[in-house]
Design a protein around this motif. Structure first.
Motif, PDB file in Angstrom:
ATOM      1  N   CYS A 322       0.853  -1.182   0.000  1.00 11.13           N
ATOM      2  CA  CYS A 322       0.000   0.000   0.000  1.00 11.13           C
ATOM      3  C   CYS A 322       0.890   1.233   0.000  1.00 11.13           C
ATOM      4  O   CYS A 322       2.108   1.138  -0.104  1.00 11.13           O
ATOM      5  N   GLY A 323       0.271   2.392   0.125  1.00 13.05           N
ATOM      6  CA  GLY A 323       1.038   3.627   0.088  1.00 13.05           C
ATOM      7  C   GLY A 323       1.778   3.930   1.365  1.00 13.05           C
ATOM      8  O   GLY A 323       2.617   4.840   1.387  1.00 13.05           O
ATOM      9  N   GLU A 324       1.505   3.202   2.452  1.00 12.20           N
ATOM     10  CA  GLU A 324       2.155   3.434   3.737  1.00 12.20           C
ATOM     11  C   GLU A 324       3.099   2.275   4.035  1.00 12.20           C
ATOM     12  O   GLU A 324       2.641   1.151   4.317  1.00 12.20           O
ATOM     13  N   PRO A 325       4.422   2.489   3.974  1.00 13.93           N
ATOM     14  CA  PRO A 325       5.360   1.387   4.247  1.00 13.93           C
ATOM     15  C   PRO A 325       5.164   0.759   5.624  1.00 13.93           C
ATOM     16  O   PRO A 325       5.275  -0.464   5.768  1.00 13.93           O
ATOM     17  N   ALA A 326       4.852   1.567   6.623  1.00 11.80           N
ATOM     18  CA  ALA A 326       4.660   1.017   7.971  1.00 11.80           C
ATOM     19  C   ALA A 326       3.483   0.051   8.009  1.00 11.80           C
ATOM     20  O   ALA A 326       3.552  -1.001   8.663  1.00 11.80           O
ATOM     21  N   ASP A 327       2.399   0.379   7.305  1.00  7.61           N
ATOM     22  CA  ASP A 327       1.240  -0.513   7.277  1.00  7.61           C
ATOM     23  C   ASP A 327       1.575  -1.810   6.547  1.00  7.61           C
ATOM     24  O   ASP A 327       1.145  -2.904   6.961  1.00  7.61           O
ATOM     25  N   THR A 328       2.343  -1.705   5.479  1.00  3.97           N
ATOM     26  CA  THR A 328       2.723  -2.909   4.727  1.00  3.97           C
ATOM     27  C   THR A 328       3.570  -3.838   5.580  1.00  3.97           C
ATOM     28  O   THR A 328       3.321  -5.053   5.641  1.00  3.97           O
ATOM     29  N   VAL A 329       4.572  -3.288   6.241  1.00  5.83           N
ATOM     30  CA  VAL A 329       5.470  -4.113   7.055  1.00  5.83           C
ATOM     31  C   VAL A 329       4.734  -4.713   8.242  1.00  5.83           C
ATOM     32  O   VAL A 329       4.943  -5.879   8.601  1.00  5.83           O
ATOM     33  N   THR A 330       3.867  -3.941   8.863  1.00  5.63           N
ATOM     34  CA  THR A 330       3.092  -4.463   9.994  1.00  5.63           C
ATOM     35  C   THR A 330       2.187  -5.610   9.554  1.00  5.63           C
ATOM     36  O   THR A 330       2.081  -6.638  10.242  1.00  5.63           O
TER      37      THR A 330
END
Length: 378
Positions: A322-330
């Motif tokens: 997605c557009g948010e790296p933190a959300d993807t990694v989480t």
């Protein structure tokens, strides 16, 4: 003047109430009630030791003694009420007191171990912050997200390593995995990160950064030790340099398509160059706005579920990008834990690098609109 003593006296009942564990007291009271209702005499008295035993698992020694004394008092009450012989009552009382003292000692030892463990955790957290320094969400032109989990949950650090620094030669980063576990692996990881952070600022060429790490490991590692790693740099706009030293290939996300970045020429892990005689190669990739690069360790891709199936990282990344790296990694990390049943058996690190899409400049639109207004005005 008279308020201070009264204020202090007002606190000791509260501390006493807080020190008394409710659940063990309720259990002892329930056993006493069963005995009184059933009229069984001393039958239920031995079970009163359940109270101090349960208190020892969660409470301090004072609370255990309180529960034990309460159980002893209840046993005396039941014995007198049931007309039990003095010898039988003395044996029951002695047993309860011995169990209470043993439980109080157990509670004391447990408390000491918990304090030692808390100190170890504190030291481990400090070591982790010194070794794996926190990476900000934005570094240079990139947005970054990192997730790291050590297999030894109490230690919180392991042999996986990562670092990302902004240098005069652009943003540079490393993700690696030390052979082995425990303190030797942590020491090797600290060595690699220290050399990388120093060389990344000094060496204009990314291959020279890798060579510095190689020379340091050759002096300090044993013949069977090595480190797999991917070293990357962003020296100029639109170009990403990658040097893969025996590590798992990074995953490039472009237009929602996930592609592994396989090395053009395979190279041995760091520390084994003298044995193989092969040198790593520099791989240059186009890296435009909107592209993402995921670097990881084998603790992610080699994680197995109950059916011994590996975690499909590429498929998971395609699902959760997605557009948010933190959300993807989480999302990847949570799915990984679900895949293995909640606990990893190897250290696992994820580092996601994203080149954000440059937004349109509002000033230009405003200027264009102003020009239109000016040209259209009478």
């Amino acid at each position: 003047m008279s308020m201070a003593p009264h204020h202090g006296d007002d606190h000791w009942p509260r501390r006493l109430i807080a020190a008394v564990p409710i659940l063990p007291i309720l259990i002892v009271s329930a056993l006493v009630l069963v005995d009184v209702v059933g009229g069984t005499g001393m039958t239920w008295v031995p079970l009163l030791a359940t109270g101090p035993a349960l208190a020892a698992t969660t409470c301090g020694p004072r609370s255990v003694l309180c529960v034990g004394l309460f159980a002893a008092a209840m046993s005396v009450t039941l014995g007198i009420r049931g007309g039990a012989p003095g010898s039988q009552l003395a044996v029951a009382m002695s047993a309860l007191l011995v169990v209470t003292l043993a439980c109080a000692l157990t509670s004391t030892l447990r408390g000491r171990r918990e304090r030692v463990l808390a100190a170890v955790r504190s030291v481990a957290e400090a070591a982790q912050h010194a070794l794996l320094q926190p990476i900000p969400a934005t570094v240079g032109p990139f947005r970054v997200a990192v997730r790291y989990s050590a297999a030894a949950a109490e230690a919180r650090i392991g042999g996986d390593l990562y670092a990302l620094v902004s240098t005069p030669y652009g943003v540079r980063l490393i993700v690696g995995d030390v052979r082995g576990k425990g303190l030797p692996a942590v020491g090797t990881a600290a060595l690699v990160l220290g050399v990388f952070r120093e060389a990344a600022y000094d060496e204009p060429d990314l291959l020279d950064v890798v060579a510095r790490i190689e020379r340091s490991l050759a002096r300090n590692l044993g013949s069977d030790d090595f480190v797999t790693a991917v070293v990357a740099g962003y020296p100029r706009e639109g170009q990403l340099e990658v040097v893969n030293c025996g590590h798992a290939p990074p995953l490039l996300v472009r237009d929602s398509v996930v592609v592994p970045v396989e090395p053009d020429r395979p190279a041995p892990p760091l520390g084994l160059r003298t044995l193989s005689g092969e040198t790593p190669a520099l791989q240059v990739l186009p890296f435009a706005d909107g592209d993402q690069l995921l670097l990881y360790t084998d603790g992610v891709t080699e994680a197995r579920n109950h059916d011994r199936e590996f975690y499909p990282l590429a498929e998971g990344l395609a699902r959760h990008t997605c557009g948010e790296p933190a959300d993807t990694v989480t999302a990847l990390h949570d799915e990984l834990l679900t895949h293995v049943g909640g606990r990893l058996h190897d250290d696992a690190a994820l580092l996601l690098l994203q080149k954000p899409t440059a937004p349109e400049t509002p000033v230009r639109r405003a200027t264009s609109d102003a020009g239109c207004i000016e040209s259209c005005s009478p």
